[in-house]
Design an enzyme around this catalytic site. Structure first.
Site, PDB file in Angstrom:
ATOM      1  N   GLU A  75     -15.297   5.691  -8.037  1.00 20.49           N
ATOM      2  CA  GLU A  75     -14.052   5.628  -7.269  1.00 20.49           C
ATOM      3  C   GLU A  75     -13.897   6.746  -6.239  1.00 20.49           C
ATOM      4  O   GLU A  75     -12.832   7.326  -6.111  1.00 20.49           O
ATOM      5  CB  GLU A  75     -12.848   5.637  -8.231  1.00 20.49           C
ATOM      6  CG  GLU A  75     -12.873   4.489  -9.206  1.00 20.49           C
ATOM      7  CD  GLU A  75     -11.805   4.586 -10.290  1.00 20.49           C
ATOM      8  OE1 GLU A  75     -11.240   3.534 -10.620  1.00 20.49           O
ATOM      9  OE2 GLU A  75     -11.541   5.686 -10.801  1.00 20.49           O
TER      10      GLU A  75
HETATM   11  C1  TNX Z   1     -11.026   3.657 -14.044  1.00 20.71           C
HETATM   12  S1  TNX Z   1     -13.672   3.667 -15.113  1.00 20.71           S
HETATM   13  C2  TNX Z   1     -11.595   4.914 -14.000  1.00 20.71           C
HETATM   14  C3  TNX Z   1     -10.899   6.033 -14.646  1.00 20.71           C
HETATM   15  C4  TNX Z   1      -9.557   5.644 -15.175  1.00 20.71           C
HETATM   16  C5  TNX Z   1      -9.633   4.303 -15.837  1.00 20.71           C
HETATM   17  C6  TNX Z   1      -8.337   3.884 -16.486  1.00 20.71           C
HETATM   18  C7  TNX Z   1     -13.927   4.710 -14.152  1.00 20.71           C
HETATM   19  C8  TNX Z   1     -15.317   5.067 -13.977  1.00 20.71           C
HETATM   20  N1  TNX Z   1     -12.872   5.198 -13.532  1.00 20.71           N
HETATM   21  O1  TNX Z   1     -10.785   7.094 -13.711  1.00 20.71           O
HETATM   22  O2  TNX Z   1      -9.168   6.624 -16.091  1.00 20.71           O
HETATM   23  O3  TNX Z   1     -10.008   3.350 -14.882  1.00 20.71           O
HETATM   24  O4  TNX Z   1      -8.470   2.718 -17.241  1.00 20.71           O
END
Ligand code: TNX
Length: 489
Positions: A302
């Protein structure tokens, strides 16, 4: 009628045969170890530490004499074939005694876990029915992840989690040590990360950080339970706590405030600044020196505020740094876009991602599909804790899937294993942590360990039902799913 203990093992063993006879533990029972095997001795001491308070029996640990004595538990490498591997074991009752055969510490340790499940959860008689078991895992990577960055968990709480993972033969704990909301590990060359970044947390969450000595204590405790810690520093996004601690890491040289919200994707390290790489190499260098395990998880997820070109440049340099440190790189599936190197490990989590692309570049896959094993997802619409952006995940949903068929074009040999993450935006104490992990994590443990053939929800839910009393005896705050006909005792 309760199921016999040997019919309720989780994970289900590769081969189990009912035999005649029984091994009864009595005040005369001893735990006997093959002379000279430190692995056997270490596992035997662990077992004694578990069984003495449970049974009230003295159970001394001794070097084995020549002949088997009834009522005794034996640990030996003799007769343990290569097919068992490092993690496999044989457990059998012979002439009224119980014998665990294995080739390495993990094998002996998993034999102990099976033995514990063959005994009643809380009250005697302390009898092990006649049985022959031969068992070894399907996948080498069977794990969970705890996000200590959104909300901190103490050394004792992490040790408790390690004990619970070990009981179900899970062998990896991935610690998400940094994120926008907090930084949780002391780095001597950049102390403000922990001192300032560690004082943050998500709204309602707990702040704090591990000293280096505490981290090493956890790593050693994990090792004594056949678990490898996988430390993660999330890069280049999810870095607000670091950016808040050192202005020079920011593009504009201005440190933002600490962040207590839940949004993701707004922060990024400055790929164009050389100091960024000094930072990354100092942090990963200290972390590598601290961790006995071979893995460094560098996040990569992300990074919505990092340009594509910068992301590729940045991740390429991170790969160089990790290679120089002699560690194996692990990253979330976004790192596929950066270009992978043979031997990299990719943690697959998004619904529409391209595992095949990672395999083509020589990487192996850790399966964490968010619709199945994101254990911060609610069980159902009434669950108070957790999120629901990926799915609602009932106990059946977390069990009824397979790591090889969940994405197209993936083969058994491409998959290293399975890992269930617990993100902690809404999970702020041990009881809540246990509630989200249990009982779903038992299903994940079975998916990682047991053969695919013969696994079915209808059969599994009856075995799981027998673990209600065990979880209760261990004081675990678990979700009493209506899908499971829980046994009362
Ligand atoms: C996605 S999964 C994220 C996390 C969040 C999560 C909450 C991922 C690699 N990144 O930063 O905590 O969703 O469900």
């Amino acid at each position: 009628m309760n199921k016999a203990q040997y019919e309720s093992l989780i994970p289900k063993p590769v081969f189990l045969e009912k035999r005649g006879g029984v091994c009864s533990l009595t005040p005369e029972s001893k735990i006997c170890v093959q002379a000279g095997s430190t692995w056997a001795l270490q596992a035997a001491e662990y077992l004694a530490g578990r069984l003495r308070p449970l049974t009230g029996l003295p159970l001394p640990v001794e070097e084995a004499a020549q002949a088997f004595e009834p009522g005794c538990i034996y640990f030996t490498a003799q007769g343990a074939g290569t097919e068992l591997g490092e993690e496999g074991y044989q457990l059998s009752t012979e002439e009224g005694c119980l014998i665990i055969r294995a080739r390495g510490f993990a094998g002996f340790f998993y034999g102990c876990q099976t033995l514990r499940q063959l005994l009643p959860p809380a009250e005697g008689p302390w009898e092990i029915p006649g049985v022959f078991i031969e068992d070894y895992p399907r996948f080498p990577w069977r794990g969970s992840m705890l996000d200590v960055a959104r909300s901190f968990f103490t050394v004792d709480e992490v040790k408790r989690l390690l004990d619970l993972l070990a009981a179900y033969k899970l062998n990896r704990l991935h610690l998400h040590l940094s994120d926008d909301q907090g930084w949780r590990i002391m780095i001597d060359s950049w102390p403000n990360l922990a001192l300032h970044g560690g004082s943050g947390a998500v709204e309602g969450g707990r702040a704090g950080f591990f000293t280096k000595a505490e981290y090493q204590e956890l790593a050693a405790y994990a090792q004594s339970r056949a678990i490898t810690l996988v430390p993660e520093i999330d890069l280049p996004g999810h870095t607000n706590a670091a950016l808040a601690s050192y202005p020079e890491l920011n593009r504009d040289g201005v440190a933002p405030g600490l962040y207590r919200g839940m949004k993701v994707g707004f922060s990024t390290l400055a790929a164009e600044k050389e100091i960024t790489y000094k930072f990354v190499s100092d942090v990963l260098g200290e972390l590598a020196a601290l961790t006995p395990g071979p893995y460094l998880h560098v996040g990569g997820d992300e990074a919505h505020s990092t340009e594509d070109e910068e992301y590729r440049l940045f991740m390429g340099r991170v790969q160089d740094i990790v290679a120089e440190l002699g560690k194996t790189l692990v990253g979330w599936d976004e790192i596929i876009q950066a270009g992978l190197r043979p031997g990299d490990l990719v943690q697959i989590w998004r619904k529409d991602t391209r595992p095949r692309e990672a395999v083509r570049q020589g990487a192996k896959l850790i399966m964490s599909p968010c619709t199945r094993v994101y254990l911060d997802m609610k069980y159902g619409p009434e669950t108070e804790l957790g999120q629901d952006w990926a799915a609602l995940i009932e106990v059946e949903d977390a069990y009824s899937w397979d790591p090889v068929s969940v994405y197209p074009d993936v083969g058994e040999e491409d998959v290293l294993g399975v890992e269930a993450p617990l993100w902690t935006e809404t999970i702020h104490n041990l009881g809540d942590m246990e509630y989200m992990l249990f009982p779903r994590l038992l299903g994940v443990a079975e998916i990682g360990w047991s053969p695919r053939q013969g696994r079915s929800w209808e059969e599994y839910r009856l075995r799981l039902a027998a673990h209600g009393p065990r979880l209760r005896a261990a004081g675990v705050n678990f979700y009493r799913s209506g899908q499971v006909p829980w046994e009362e005792r």
